[in-house]
Structures are given as structure tokens and as C-alpha cells.
Design a protein around this motif. Structure first.
Motif, PDB file in Angstrom:
ATOM      1  N   VAL A  91       0.844  -1.200   0.000  1.00 33.66           N
ATOM      2  CA  VAL A  91       0.000   0.000   0.000  1.00 33.66           C
ATOM      3  C   VAL A  91       0.880   1.251   0.000  1.00 33.66           C
ATOM      4  O   VAL A  91       0.640   2.196  -0.758  1.00 33.66           O
ATOM      5  N   GLN A  92       1.896   1.253   0.832  1.00 32.03           N
ATOM      6  CA  GLN A  92       2.787   2.412   0.896  1.00 32.03           C
ATOM      7  C   GLN A  92       3.516   2.615  -0.425  1.00 32.03           C
ATOM      8  O   GLN A  92       3.591   3.739  -0.933  1.00 32.03           O
ATOM      9  N   HIS A  93       4.023   1.545  -0.997  1.00 32.42           N
ATOM     10  CA  HIS A  93       4.743   1.632  -2.270  1.00 32.42           C
ATOM     11  C   HIS A  93       3.826   2.161  -3.372  1.00 32.42           C
ATOM     12  O   HIS A  93       4.190   3.079  -4.120  1.00 32.42           O
ATOM     13  N   CYS A  94       2.663   1.571  -3.495  1.00 32.19           N
ATOM     14  CA  CYS A  94       1.738   1.923  -4.564  1.00 32.19           C
ATOM     15  C   CYS A  94       1.285   3.381  -4.469  1.00 32.19           C
ATOM     16  O   CYS A  94       0.966   3.994  -5.476  1.00 32.19           O
ATOM     17  N   ASN A  95       1.279   3.918  -3.260  1.00 37.84           N
ATOM     18  CA  ASN A  95       0.808   5.281  -3.047  1.00 37.84           C
ATOM     19  C   ASN A  95       1.936   6.299  -2.878  1.00 37.84           C
ATOM     20  O   ASN A  95       1.696   7.449  -2.526  1.00 37.84           O
ATOM     21  N   GLY A  96       3.165   5.868  -3.117  1.00 38.23           N
ATOM     22  CA  GLY A  96       4.295   6.784  -3.043  1.00 38.23           C
ATOM     23  C   GLY A  96       4.642   7.234  -1.638  1.00 38.23           C
ATOM     24  O   GLY A  96       5.227   8.304  -1.448  1.00 38.23           O
ATOM     25  N   LEU A  97       4.303   6.418  -0.642  1.00 35.96           N
ATOM     26  CA  LEU A  97       4.612   6.751   0.748  1.00 35.96           C
ATOM     27  C   LEU A  97       5.926   6.098   1.154  1.00 35.96           C
ATOM     28  O   LEU A  97       6.407   5.168   0.504  1.00 35.96           O
ATOM     29  N   SER A  98       6.462   6.546   2.251  1.00 35.46           N
ATOM     30  CA  SER A  98       7.660   5.928   2.819  1.00 35.46           C
ATOM     31  C   SER A  98       7.334   4.484   3.176  1.00 35.46           C
ATOM     32  O   SER A  98       6.348   4.211   3.855  1.00 35.46           O
ATOM     33  N   VAL A 103       1.790   1.653   9.998  1.00 35.41           N
ATOM     34  CA  VAL A 103       0.549   2.298   9.596  1.00 35.41           C
ATOM     35  C   VAL A 103       0.384   3.538  10.464  1.00 35.41           C
ATOM     36  O   VAL A 103       0.014   3.461  11.627  1.00 35.41           O
ATOM     37  N   GLY A 104       0.730   4.664   9.869  1.00 42.07           N
ATOM     38  CA  GLY A 104       0.578   5.953  10.525  1.00 42.07           C
ATOM     39  C   GLY A 104      -0.495   6.753   9.810  1.00 42.07           C
ATOM     40  O   GLY A 104      -1.249   6.206   8.999  1.00 42.07           O
TER      41      GLY A 104
END
Length: 123
Positions: A91-98, A103-104
Motif C-alpha cells: 500500500v505504501q509503495h503503490c501510493n508513493g509513501l515511505s 501504519v501511521g
């Protein structure tokens, strides 16, 4: 209901009718119905090795909303293990997050408001 789920329901109905049968489609259950382990506004930090309802909420959203659950069997058991970690990272990768596996606030936001472009068959 996600675009993917609507398309699959339409495809299923079309196939059944083409084969000469009728199909009654039950309404698709949304994550809002099933993912109610914690309040939508309660978004505590969730990290590996935790075991609680916040982990269950994250797992449920990963399974039903993120697209990761289409090809992965995330268990909604409240135990943050390897499969949950893989789902959070995805989820983080797909959304460009660290990609830290935690889960923050930003990851919760993407879990509750998924990027449907992430829902693909090869995840």
C-alpha cells in the motif's frame, strides 16, 4: 463498490446470461460494513509484532480495499505478521509513501481512501 468489483459483477452477470441462465447478484459488502474493529476516526500507529483491534482494522482494509487482497490471503486476526507487513509495504509503495511498514496517518488515509489504480492482477 470499487470499479473492479463492479466490473467483475457485470462480467459474471453477462457470462451467466450468455450461458442461458439468470443470476441474482447480492449487493457487494463494503469495507465499511466489515471493517469496524475500531472507529474510522481512531487511527493509532500500527507496527510489526502488535496484536490488537487496530491491526485487525488495517488488515481488513488491506484485504477488502487496497487491491493487495486480490492475490494475497491477509488474515484478519489482529496479529501483525509477515503477510500484514507485505500488505502495508505494498500500500505504501503503490501510493508513493515511505515504505516503513508502519501504519501511521498517511497510510491510514490511503487505506480508507484507496487508490484504485493500485488494484491490479499482478500485485
Amino acid at each position: 463498490m470499487s470499479k473492479f468489483r463492479r466490473r467483475m459483477a457485470a462480467l459474471t452477470a453477462s457470462a451467466a446470461i450468455a450461458l442461458g441462465g439468470m443470476v441474482a447478484l447480492a449487493p457487494q459488502a463494503s469495507a465499511d460494513v466489515y471493517c469496524s474493529y475500531i472507529s474510522d476516526s481512531a487511527r493509532p500507529y500500527v507496527s510489526p509484532n502488535q496484536n490488537n483491534d487496530a491491526v485487525k482494522q488495517a488488515q481488513c482494509l488491506i484485504l477488502f480495499e487496497s487491491g493487495f487482497g486480490m492475490n494475497h490471503a491477509v488474515q484478519v486476526d489482529g496479529q501483525y505478521g509477515q503477510e500484514t507487513y507485505a500488505g502495508v509495504i505494498w500500500v505504501q509503495h503503490c501510493n508513493g509513501l515511505s515504505e516503513d511498514g508502519i501504519v501511521g496517518p498517511k497510510t491510514w488515509e490511503k487505506l480508507y481512501n484507496p487508490n484504485y489504480a493500485c488494484q491490479r492482477f499482478d500485485n
